[in-house]
Design a protein around this motif. Sequence first.
Motif, PDB file in Angstrom:
ATOM      1  N   ILE A  70      -0.338   2.225  -6.606  1.00 29.22           N
ATOM      2  CA  ILE A  70       0.500   2.135  -5.418  1.00 29.22           C
ATOM      3  C   ILE A  70       1.001   0.704  -5.211  1.00 29.22           C
ATOM      4  O   ILE A  70       2.186   0.469  -4.966  1.00 29.22           O
ATOM      5  CB  ILE A  70      -0.263   2.614  -4.164  1.00 29.22           C
ATOM      6  CG1 ILE A  70      -0.508   4.120  -4.244  1.00 29.22           C
ATOM      7  CG2 ILE A  70       0.508   2.289  -2.896  1.00 29.22           C
ATOM      8  CD1 ILE A  70      -1.349   4.656  -3.095  1.00 29.22           C
ATOM      9  N   ASN A  74       4.945  -0.432  -5.394  1.00 27.97           N
ATOM     10  CA  ASN A  74       5.593  -0.983  -4.211  1.00 27.97           C
ATOM     11  C   ASN A  74       6.156  -2.379  -4.468  1.00 27.97           C
ATOM     12  O   ASN A  74       7.171  -2.770  -3.893  1.00 27.97           O
ATOM     13  CB  ASN A  74       4.591  -1.056  -3.048  1.00 27.97           C
ATOM     14  CG  ASN A  74       4.541   0.237  -2.262  1.00 27.97           C
ATOM     15  OD1 ASN A  74       5.508   0.987  -2.210  1.00 27.97           O
ATOM     16  ND2 ASN A  74       3.401   0.504  -1.646  1.00 27.97           N
ATOM     17  N   THR A 133       6.235   5.765  -2.251  1.00 29.94           N
ATOM     18  CA  THR A 133       5.602   4.601  -2.859  1.00 29.94           C
ATOM     19  C   THR A 133       5.842   4.516  -4.364  1.00 29.94           C
ATOM     20  O   THR A 133       5.758   3.433  -4.945  1.00 29.94           O
ATOM     21  CB  THR A 133       4.084   4.586  -2.592  1.00 29.94           C
ATOM     22  OG1 THR A 133       3.515   5.803  -3.087  1.00 29.94           O
ATOM     23  CG2 THR A 133       3.798   4.444  -1.113  1.00 29.94           C
ATOM     24  N   GLY A 280      -0.948   7.411   0.232  1.00 29.64           N
ATOM     25  CA  GLY A 280      -0.103   8.090  -0.749  1.00 29.64           C
ATOM     26  C   GLY A 280      -0.036   9.576  -0.448  1.00 29.64           C
ATOM     27  O   GLY A 280      -0.269  10.020   0.679  1.00 29.64           O
TER      28      GLY A 280
END
Length: 323
Positions: A70, A74, A133, A280
């Motif tokens: 994640i 990002n 994400t 998430g």
Amino acid sequence: MNKSAKIYVAGHRGMVGSAIVRRLNALGYLNIVVRTHAELDLCNQAAVNGFFADEKPDAVVLAAAKVGGIHANNTYPAEFIFQNLMMECNVVQAAHANNCQHLLFLGSSCIYPKLAEQPMTETALLTGTLECTNEPYAVAKIAGIKLCESYNRQYGRNYRSVMPTNLYGENDNFHPENSHVIPAMMRRFHEAKVRGDSEVVVWGTGTPMREFLYVDDMAAASVHVLLLDDDTYQTNTQPMLSHINVGTGVDCTIRELAETMQRVVGFEGKLVFDTTKPDGTPRKLMNVDRLKKLGWEYSIDLETGLKKTYAWFLNNVEGLRQV
């Protein structure tokens, strides 16, 4: 496929690619062609075209990819979409241009909508909004599936795609921030144990559910799909729905994963969940009925796989990748 067939495995140094090479060798396929990134940049179209013109592989396994968790998705969205698109476009087109009939593209379960009905079937593709994400990465992987399908439709190629669930195992990236949940968590627990920390912080609420597949099982499934005869494969796929889910069909909460990890690593402190961090997707479970019909099921359960991974980690901890 003849045992003397020349098979190019792109991404052979990665977790999945290295496992696929091991699996192919174990089955007697020894004419494996590989290149490091320094030797062949798959984002360089001219270099890829030159490589295929020289080597003329009989089959390709496209396991090379820009991957991460994640945090990485990002932080580096441009790299994730650009590099993955370039690699798959260059390799698939070069394979076709050099009359390579067989190719296996490795995707990801993140191609499915964030709120897809669980367990996710192959038909869920493009039916809803993606998880924000990792949307750039997911879009690139969806493009790879459609790329393979398009060459099959227009040119009669036999380009197949497999969509694995969350993978883990030896040769993973164990960076504490830029890696996926299992390697990041394993390193965090290990270092906390070594330091004698009283607690380990896990991102999120611990409630999301995830499915995990040991990388050697993924390699076995990938090679199984690559080597399937055309009649068996086509009976269980459709021209416009050629991708196949690869997983266990079993999931657990992140809290359950953390508790299992704590037990495997031997950390004796407490778990703390940082609810300010993103969770998430709420749940990601694959429907693997199609793969079962094709004659393959997983064999390594989560705790066994984590034990194997931690044993490898302990033997390689000094040389772990940091990026």
